[in-house]
Design an enzyme around this catalytic site. Structure first.
Site, PDB file in Angstrom:
ATOM      1  N   LYS A 264       0.854  -1.189   0.000  1.00 46.28           N
ATOM      2  CA  LYS A 264       0.000   0.000   0.000  1.00 46.28           C
ATOM      3  C   LYS A 264       0.889   1.238   0.000  1.00 46.28           C
ATOM      4  O   LYS A 264       1.743   1.408   0.881  1.00 46.28           O
ATOM      5  CB  LYS A 264      -0.907  -0.048   1.228  1.00 46.28           C
ATOM      6  CG  LYS A 264      -2.217   0.687   1.064  1.00 46.28           C
ATOM      7  CD  LYS A 264      -3.158   0.336   2.198  1.00 46.28           C
ATOM      8  CE  LYS A 264      -4.417   1.171   2.134  1.00 46.28           C
ATOM      9  NZ  LYS A 264      -5.246   0.969   3.330  1.00 46.28           N
TER      10      LYS A 264
HETATM   11  O1  G3P Z   1      -8.040   1.609   4.871  1.00 45.99           O
HETATM   12  C1  G3P Z   1      -8.214   2.950   4.711  1.00 45.99           C
HETATM   13  C2  G3P Z   1      -9.588   3.522   4.922  1.00 45.99           C
HETATM   14  O2  G3P Z   1     -10.584   2.605   4.723  1.00 45.99           O
HETATM   15  C3  G3P Z   1      -9.713   4.445   6.067  1.00 45.99           C
HETATM   16  O3  G3P Z   1     -11.017   4.649   6.531  1.00 45.99           O
HETATM   17  O4  G3P Z   1     -12.669   5.444   8.174  1.00 45.99           O
HETATM   18  O5  G3P Z   1     -10.232   5.920   8.552  1.00 45.99           O
HETATM   19  O6  G3P Z   1     -11.488   7.110   6.761  1.00 45.99           O
HETATM   20  P1  G3P Z   1     -11.364   5.848   7.556  1.00 45.99           P
END
Ligand code: G3P
Length: 215
Positions: free
Chosen positions: A83
């Site tokens: 990633k």
């Molecule tokens: O994996 C990255 C992503 O899904 C992050 O989500 O909820 O932290 O914006 P969030």
């Protein structure tokens, strides 16, 4: 649509995998930090449970550092997807990984042109963060639509991985728009599964079954 689980919590991954609902796993430094373990420990355990793409994020922000870190992560298991942040140095590293056959998930995507560039660099997946766009009064779903259209217009192989999913409707909309995959937190996987009529219907059947003579 492929369903990935967005967590580094082993119990959550086991639970969803046991239902056959996990095509892959995505992690990020914040999710790894919550576990209190190292990235490598988490990733090794996840690879034991899920036979599918497992995203592990680099921390370096210069191309050389990203390549070095990414190669190490990729060597842990054949299912590792490196990633990489959607920055200029990240795209330089993605080209190197693509040439070496190392899969990448280009993350922190917030615009269609960023997604176009990630595809041109040879990304395996691009992760548009729809919830974080909604958080600042934008329309995260518009970004999914734009990227799906652009990739389809030019036949890019990069898959759109809807990320930063905050509620079930995000998943429905991403599926309707043709996102290849969505990475979903454990809690939302259960929200997507649950239906009050299923619960009420099951309760009624079990109640009625008590009236049937034992066979
Ligand atoms: O994996 C990255 C992503 O899904 C992050 O989500 O909820 O932290 O914006 P969030």
């Amino acid at each position: 649509m492929k369903i990935f689980i967005d967590t580094a919590d082993i119990d959550e991954i086991r639970d969803a995998a046991a239902m056959g609902l996990v095509d892959g796993v995505t992690t990020n430094p914040s999710l790894i930090a919550k576990t209190g373990r190292t990235l490598e420990e988490c990733i090794r355990d996840i690879c034991e449970i899920v036979d599918g793409p497992i995203s592990a994020e680099v921390l370096a922000t210069d191309a050389e550092g990203i390549v070095t870190e990414g190669r190490k992560l990729a060597a842990i298991h054949e299912n590792i997807v490196v990633k990489v942040p959607l920055i200029a140095e990240g795209l330089k590293a993605v080209q190197v990984f693509a040439a070496e056959g190392i899969k990448t998930n280009v993350t922190l995507c917030f615009s269609p042109t960023q997604a176009l560039f990630a595809a041109k660099a040879g990304a395996t997946y691009v992760s548009p963060f729809i919830g974080r766009i909604d958080d600042i009064s934008g329309e995260g779903m518009e970004l999914i639509e734009q990227i799906v259209t652009i990739y389809s217009n030019y036949g890019f192989q990069t898959e759109v991985l809807a990320a930063s999913i905050r509620h079930p409707v995000h998943v429905v909309q991403a599926a309707l728009l043709g996102a290849h995959a969505a990475t979903i937190p454990h809690k939302i996987i259960h929200q997507l599964l649950k239906h009050p009529l299923t619960d009420a219907g099951l309760a009624r059947f079990l109640e009625d079954a008590k009236k049937t003579p034992a066979g």
